[in-house]
Design a protein around this motif. Structure first.
Motif, PDB file in Angstrom:
ATOM      1  N   VAL A 188      -6.560  12.155  -6.993  1.00 53.24           N
ATOM      2  CA  VAL A 188      -6.179  12.071  -8.628  1.00 53.24           C
ATOM      3  C   VAL A 188      -4.885  11.385  -8.785  1.00 53.24           C
ATOM      4  O   VAL A 188      -4.943  10.504  -9.562  1.00 53.24           O
ATOM      5  N   LEU A 189      -3.862  11.551  -8.308  1.00 54.71           N
ATOM      6  CA  LEU A 189      -2.707  10.969  -8.365  1.00 54.71           C
ATOM      7  C   LEU A 189      -2.930   9.516  -8.097  1.00 54.71           C
ATOM      8  O   LEU A 189      -2.251   8.453  -8.791  1.00 54.71           O
ATOM      9  N   SER A 190      -3.409   9.118  -6.859  1.00 55.16           N
ATOM     10  CA  SER A 190      -3.580   7.634  -6.603  1.00 55.16           C
ATOM     11  C   SER A 190      -4.366   6.912  -7.634  1.00 55.16           C
ATOM     12  O   SER A 190      -3.837   5.603  -8.117  1.00 55.16           O
ATOM     13  N   PHE A 191      -5.368   7.510  -8.456  1.00 56.19           N
ATOM     14  CA  PHE A 191      -5.942   6.789  -9.397  1.00 56.19           C
ATOM     15  C   PHE A 191      -5.229   6.800 -10.687  1.00 56.19           C
ATOM     16  O   PHE A 191      -5.040   5.812 -11.314  1.00 56.19           O
ATOM     17  N   MET A 192      -4.177   7.770 -10.907  1.00 57.71           N
ATOM     18  CA  MET A 192      -3.358   7.575 -11.929  1.00 57.71           C
ATOM     19  C   MET A 192      -2.385   6.623 -11.844  1.00 57.71           C
ATOM     20  O   MET A 192      -2.046   5.747 -12.941  1.00 57.71           O
ATOM     21  N   ALA A 193      -1.846   6.569 -10.409  1.00 61.03           N
ATOM     22  CA  ALA A 193      -0.683   5.406 -10.318  1.00 61.03           C
ATOM     23  C   ALA A 193      -1.267   4.164 -10.250  1.00 61.03           C
ATOM     24  O   ALA A 193      -0.684   2.887 -10.373  1.00 61.03           O
TER      25      ALA A 193
ATOM     26  N   PRO B 200      -7.326  22.510   0.542  1.00 62.73           N
ATOM     27  CA  PRO B 200      -7.062  21.355   1.009  1.00 62.73           C
ATOM     28  C   PRO B 200      -6.538  20.408   0.022  1.00 62.73           C
ATOM     29  O   PRO B 200      -6.848  20.585  -1.264  1.00 62.73           O
ATOM     30  N   GLY B 201      -5.578  19.399   0.043  1.00 57.36           N
ATOM     31  CA  GLY B 201      -5.192  18.651  -0.970  1.00 57.36           C
ATOM     32  C   GLY B 201      -5.693  17.296  -1.145  1.00 57.36           C
ATOM     33  O   GLY B 201      -5.045  16.476  -1.852  1.00 57.36           O
ATOM     34  N   SER B 202      -7.006  17.298  -0.864  1.00 54.11           N
ATOM     35  CA  SER B 202      -7.762  15.934  -1.095  1.00 54.11           C
ATOM     36  C   SER B 202      -7.734  15.425  -2.222  1.00 54.11           C
ATOM     37  O   SER B 202      -7.601  14.301  -2.830  1.00 54.11           O
TER      38      SER B 202
ATOM     39  N   GLY C 231      -5.560   7.354  -1.764  1.00 50.91           N
ATOM     40  CA  GLY C 231      -5.512   8.821  -1.392  1.00 50.91           C
ATOM     41  C   GLY C 231      -6.153   8.943  -0.236  1.00 50.91           C
ATOM     42  O   GLY C 231      -6.921   8.169   0.485  1.00 50.91           O
ATOM     43  N   GLY C 232      -5.660  10.001   0.627  1.00 40.61           N
ATOM     44  CA  GLY C 232      -6.157  10.501   1.861  1.00 40.61           C
ATOM     45  C   GLY C 232      -5.962  11.858   2.223  1.00 40.61           C
ATOM     46  O   GLY C 232      -5.252  12.611   1.240  1.00 40.61           O
ATOM     47  N   LEU C 233      -6.603  12.330   3.365  1.00 41.44           N
ATOM     48  CA  LEU C 233      -6.370  13.669   3.890  1.00 41.44           C
ATOM     49  C   LEU C 233      -6.255  13.952   5.242  1.00 41.44           C
ATOM     50  O   LEU C 233      -7.205  13.062   5.975  1.00 41.44           O
ATOM     51  N   ARG C 234      -5.325  14.671   5.610  1.00 41.25           N
ATOM     52  CA  ARG C 234      -5.152  14.762   7.185  1.00 41.25           C
ATOM     53  C   ARG C 234      -5.338  16.169   7.466  1.00 41.25           C
ATOM     54  O   ARG C 234      -5.070  17.046   6.860  1.00 41.25           O
ATOM     55  N   ASP C 235      -6.386  16.337   8.467  1.00 38.01           N
ATOM     56  CA  ASP C 235      -6.625  17.719   8.912  1.00 38.01           C
ATOM     57  C   ASP C 235      -5.707  17.968   9.823  1.00 38.01           C
ATOM     58  O   ASP C 235      -5.499  17.505  11.062  1.00 38.01           O
ATOM     59  N   THR C 236      -5.012  18.952   9.611  1.00 35.98           N
ATOM     60  CA  THR C 236      -3.777  19.434  10.712  1.00 35.98           C
ATOM     61  C   THR C 236      -4.215  20.220  11.868  1.00 35.98           C
ATOM     62  O   THR C 236      -3.638  20.299  12.984  1.00 35.98           O
ATOM     63  N   THR C 237      -5.645  20.762  11.965  1.00 34.36           N
ATOM     64  CA  THR C 237      -6.097  21.328  12.921  1.00 34.36           C
ATOM     65  C   THR C 237      -6.798  20.314  13.904  1.00 34.36           C
ATOM     66  O   THR C 237      -6.562  20.361  15.140  1.00 34.36           O
ATOM     67  N   ARG C 238      -7.240  19.360  13.311  1.00 29.68           N
ATOM     68  CA  ARG C 238      -8.131  18.361  14.258  1.00 29.68           C
ATOM     69  C   ARG C 238      -7.300  17.292  14.509  1.00 29.68           C
ATOM     70  O   ARG C 238      -7.712  16.301  15.467  1.00 29.68           O
TER      71      ARG C 238
ATOM     72  N   LEU D 152       0.746  -0.985   0.247  1.00 32.11           N
ATOM     73  CA  LEU D 152       0.030   0.043   0.104  1.00 32.11           C
ATOM     74  C   LEU D 152       0.856   1.336   0.010  1.00 32.11           C
ATOM     75  O   LEU D 152       1.908   1.382   0.641  1.00 32.11           O
ATOM     76  N   VAL D 153       0.494   2.090  -1.036  1.00 30.86           N
ATOM     77  CA  VAL D 153       1.135   3.361  -0.953  1.00 30.86           C
ATOM     78  C   VAL D 153       0.367   4.517  -0.667  1.00 30.86           C
ATOM     79  O   VAL D 153      -0.628   4.704  -1.778  1.00 30.86           O
ATOM     80  N   TYR D 154       0.196   4.990   0.442  1.00 25.70           N
ATOM     81  CA  TYR D 154      -0.533   6.235   0.677  1.00 25.70           C
ATOM     82  C   TYR D 154      -0.164   7.736   0.117  1.00 25.70           C
ATOM     83  O   TYR D 154       1.043   7.945   0.277  1.00 25.70           O
ATOM     84  N   VAL D 155      -1.141   8.394  -0.388  1.00 25.99           N
ATOM     85  CA  VAL D 155      -0.819   9.853  -0.549  1.00 25.99           C
ATOM     86  C   VAL D 155      -1.687  10.614  -0.088  1.00 25.99           C
ATOM     87  O   VAL D 155      -2.798  10.511  -0.092  1.00 25.99           O
ATOM     88  N   ILE D 156      -1.421  11.285   1.072  1.00 29.86           N
ATOM     89  CA  ILE D 156      -1.870  11.982   2.043  1.00 29.86           C
ATOM     90  C   ILE D 156      -1.722  13.592   1.905  1.00 29.86           C
ATOM     91  O   ILE D 156      -0.820  14.233   2.086  1.00 29.86           O
TER      92      ILE D 156
END
Length: 830
Positions: free
Chosen positions: A531-536, A524-526, A560-567, A496-500
């Protein structure tokens, strides 16, 4: 620019004036930049001292602050002594040491700006700013309004001045109180030169007068300049130019003077007895400047030296992990520094990488039912692609309190008497129990994780408004190859390669986009991660990559994933697409991701007065989540505060060091880029993006009133594009005090792992990039990949550097450091 002003050229003067004005875009596109970008063609110290003398800015800490830092040990004596010896010679060490520590200096600055217009008060006893600014600001705000106003400005399609002319002709009232200004406005051939002849008189003072006038409200002038240059930064576009702003302001000044003195008053120049220094004349270097420069160097290198020593001292001998549990790709953002450290701590078999958070895919994004496109790539890039969201299952929440009718006469009264009562109750409840509301800027709302995205372009005719919808297989392959080779991930792929990506959440915070991903233009970079995960994962892309030297196993899947840096929360996308084996692995990996989030929240909490950092990580995390949506919390997170470094190289360079969340980290493997092709793209982004973040924090910290935004507590949002104190104040560019209070104003130190000659050739490839380094707006050190030797870039060449620090404090357990200090922690070996 001509400094003698013997001939006045409106076009040339306005061109240069706009260059000096703040370049802050409207709030929705709040992207960090070098506040003093106009001086970047000069060496750093020459540039900042010139800015101080011309505009009256504070550009460094005060002498007292430097001396206090030396007394406390924050500025190290060995660094202090070495710098004086190197720059002034050993024979003058005692003399200059005494000057730095004891000599008194007159630190007051008699700024050039304002010196011509000051004669209005001195000789005419009239305050034009007080008479003109309130009306000027209100008209500008109404014209540029993006949705706050109940009524739209009546005419906008023909530009600012033509709109005003139309209003004047068709209204029973006027902006002006006297006939002369009214008649002048209606002249189609009205020029700034004609108006200056009335107001100033002597052409020799025209240029200086315009600088004085516009820098009396640099926030509004800078906003107009930004919109003129990039009109797309307003969703509801407006045509306006700095020339139109100046023309209208001169008319308001003529009107105010006619009211006060009739129409027989003498131009300003008749009362100027002594010609002021030309506004942009060269600024001579003084002994005080040299003293400040030495102090700032000592302040910076007291920290840099620790970092470089930590990187070069003996590393722990570790056995490389061949079988990776997973790999995770994060943004280079300094807030990922600590999270990556905890992730590697709780899963020692994982591997993390850093790359700009748009992940090499540049596009406009349109959420389903969205009326506009949002740019998801660095600000200087103009994408040619559009990604559209489809089949979203999320219904966006609304709140009747924000309905336009709340401001109408009857409906507003009715809503106030009914819903308004419950709104007051809810507002009171949020004091004790803050929760997510429709008003919350929540990073996870940017994209529906269950929606479909139009990522692949199968028909070249799929175009909308000149933008290609999605990417072709060839275009996808190019982007995946570029990202993987730039970070050095070309073999030994984990299952598994995560793109966060990352984003931030807050409520009641007009600067919320400054907390999101700068590489995604303050959003946000979600979508980028997805998109990059789909491509790869695309089979044809995988086939094409094989011919380019990258073979991704069929069992490897990108997520793909998203990290909320505040929460300190994380969300993953398209999990249902995983194989059953990888789905089980993902569930196991989530344990490490979530535990790292808890401990990251605990580490962050040491900066927050309202949280007891000695509590358990889990309990603190719960408080962090609540804090993120509190309407009364001015510091939901500290964003990039304390940033000081950018490491470009293998993770091993800094993996054994505790850098206290102060470092941007861009993964890079020199061995697969011996000519520096990918390094050029990295440094081309690192300099303006990371350097821009660093310098905006630097200047907002040293002069929070003129270069920063002051306290955010009295801020009012103006037209949804800027903030001001009260209803009649100037717009406040820069960062509020709550974002920079804990920041140490040091320039960014970029540390690159490669051969010095390759790095030199690389940074010289583009003048715009080279300027950052050769003029020392950011500092640069290169680590020789074979010998480990350090090379400092100075005056266009590399010289060997030996750290003064010989030992680094070892910390077997970081808890004691985190729980006992709210200040910056020294570099530690972990």
């Amino acid at each position: 620019m001509k400094s003698d002003n013997t001939t006045f050229n409106t076009h040339d003067v306005l061109h240069h004036l706009k260059h000096y004005l703040p370049a802050q875009a409207p709030l929705k596109d709040f992207v960090h930049h070098n506040t003093l970008h106009a001086f970047q063609q000069l060496k750093f110290y020459k540039g900042i001292h010139s800015a101080a003398q011309i505009f009256g800015y504070k550009v460094t800490l005060s002498l007292d602050e430097y001396r206090a830092a030396y007394a406390s040990g924050r500025i190290r004596k060995d660094v202090f002594t070495k710098l004086i010896t190197d720059k002034k010679g050993a024979a003058h060490l005692t003399e200059w040491t005494d000057k730095l520590l004891n000599k008194s200096y007159d630190t007051s600055v008699n700024a050039r700006i304002g010196s011509v217009r000051a004669n209005w008060k001195a000789h005419y006893r009239i305050d034009l700013d007080a008479l003109v600014h309130p009306l000027l600001f209100r008209i500008l705000c109404s014209y540029l309004d993006q949705g706050i106003s109940i009524w739209n400005f009546p005419v906008t399609q023909n530009g600012f001045l033509n709109s005003l002319r139309s209003l004047e002709r068709n209204s029973a009232t006027s902006f002006f109180k006297t006939k002369r200004a009214q008649h002048l406005l209606q002249k189609n051939d009205l020029s700034i030169t004609e108006l200056l002849a009335i107001v100033v008189g002597n052409e020799a003072y025209y240029e200086h007068y315009l600088y004085d006038q516009q820098f009396a409200h640099q926030g509004w002038s800078g906003m107009v300049g930004s919109i003129e240059t990039e009109p797309h930064t307003l969703m509801d576009s407006r045509k306006i130019t700095v020339e139109e702003l100046i023309t209208f302001e001169l008319l308001l000044e003529i009107d105010a003077l006619d009211v006060a003195f009739g129409d027989t008053w003498a131009p300003l120049s008749t009362n100027i007895k002594h010609a002021p220094t030309p506004i942009t004349a060269d600024v001579a270097t003084t002994e005080l400047h040299e003293i400040i420069n030495l102090w700032q160097d000592a302040y910076e290198w007291s920290y840099y030296d620790q970092v470089l020593a930590g990187i070069t001292l003996d590393k722990k001998k570790t056995t490389p992990v061949i079988e990776k549990s997973f790999q995770a790709m994060f943004c280079i953002d300094d807030r990922e520094c600590s999270y990556r450290r905890y992730l590697e701590q709780f899963d020692t078999s994982c591997e993390t990488f850093g790359t700009p958070g748009f992940f090499g895919v540049e596009f406009y994004f349109q959420p389903e039912n969205g009326k506009a496109y949002t740019k998801l790539c660095p600000a200087p890039i103009t994408p040619k692609y559009l990604i559209k969201e489809k089949n979203s299952s999320t219904k966006r929440e609304t709140d009747v309190n924000f309905h336009k009718q709340t401001n109408s006469l009857f409906a507003g009264w009715l809503i106030t008497q009914t819903v308004g009562f419950w709104s007051a109750v809810r507002l009171f409840a949020t004091v004790f129990k803050p929760t997510v509301s429709p008003a919350t800027a929540l990073s996870f709302k940017h994209m529906d994780k269950f929606s479909n995205l139009s990522i692949e372009n199968k028909h070249i005719t799929d175009v909308e408004n000149g933008l290609q919808i999605g990417f072709t297989v060839e275009e996808m392959t190019n982007r995946v190859e570029g990202v993987l080779k730039s970070i050095g991930l070309v073999t030994n792929f984990a299952p598994l390669v995560y793109v966060i990506g990352h984003g931030a959440s807050s409520v009641n915070n007009p600067h919320f986009s400054a907390y999101d991903c700068g590489a995604c233009c303050g959003r946000p970079g979600s979508a980028n991660a997805r998109v990059l995960s789909f491509m790869a994962n695309h089979p044809q892309v995988r086939q094409a990559l094989i011919t380019r030297g990258i073979t991704i196993p069929a069992t490897t899947q990108f997520v793909g994933g998203l990290r909320d840096t505040t929460r300190d929360e994380i969300s993953f996308f398209d999990i249902d697409a995983l194989s059953s084996i990888n789905k089980d692995k993902h569930l196991h990996n989530e344990l490490a991701f979530n535990k790292a989030l808890d401990y990251n929240a605990k580490e962050r909490s040491r900066r927050f007065e309202s949280i007891d950092t000695k509590q358990s990580a889990e309990d603190i995390h719960k408080q962090i989540v609540v804090r993120s949506v509190s309407i009364f919390e001015p510091r939901p997170e500290l964003n990039h505060a304390t940033n000081a470094l950018c490491v470009v190289g293998k993770r091993a360079l800094s993996k054994d060091l505790f850098l206290d969340r102060r470092s941007f980290m861009n993964s890079y493997d020199y061995s697969i880029d011996l000519e520096g092709k990918y390094l050029f793209n990295i440094l081309k982004a690192v300099a303006p993006v990371c350097g821009g973040i660093n310098l905006e924090y630097y200047f907002s910290r040293v002069d929070n009133q003129k270069l920063g935004a002051g306290s955010k507590l009295p801020h009012n949002v103006m037209g949804l594009f800027g903030v001001a104190n009260g209803i009649d104040g100037d717009l406040r560019p820069g960062l509020p005090s709550q974002m920079i209070e804990v920041h140490d104003p040091v320039r960014l130190l970029v540390i690159v792992e490669h051969f010095p000659d390759v790095v030199l050739k690389t940074i010289q490839t583009a003048d715009a990039t080279y300027e950052w380094f050769v003029n020392e707006w950011v500092n640069l050190v290169v680590i020789h990949p074979e010998t480990g030797a350090l090379w400092l870039f100075k005056d266009g060449a590399f010289t060997a550097y030996q750290p003064l620090t010989k030992t680094i404090i070892a910390a077997a357990n970081l808890t004691s450091f985190i729980e006992t200090s709210t200040h910056n922690i020294p570099v530690l070996s972990i």
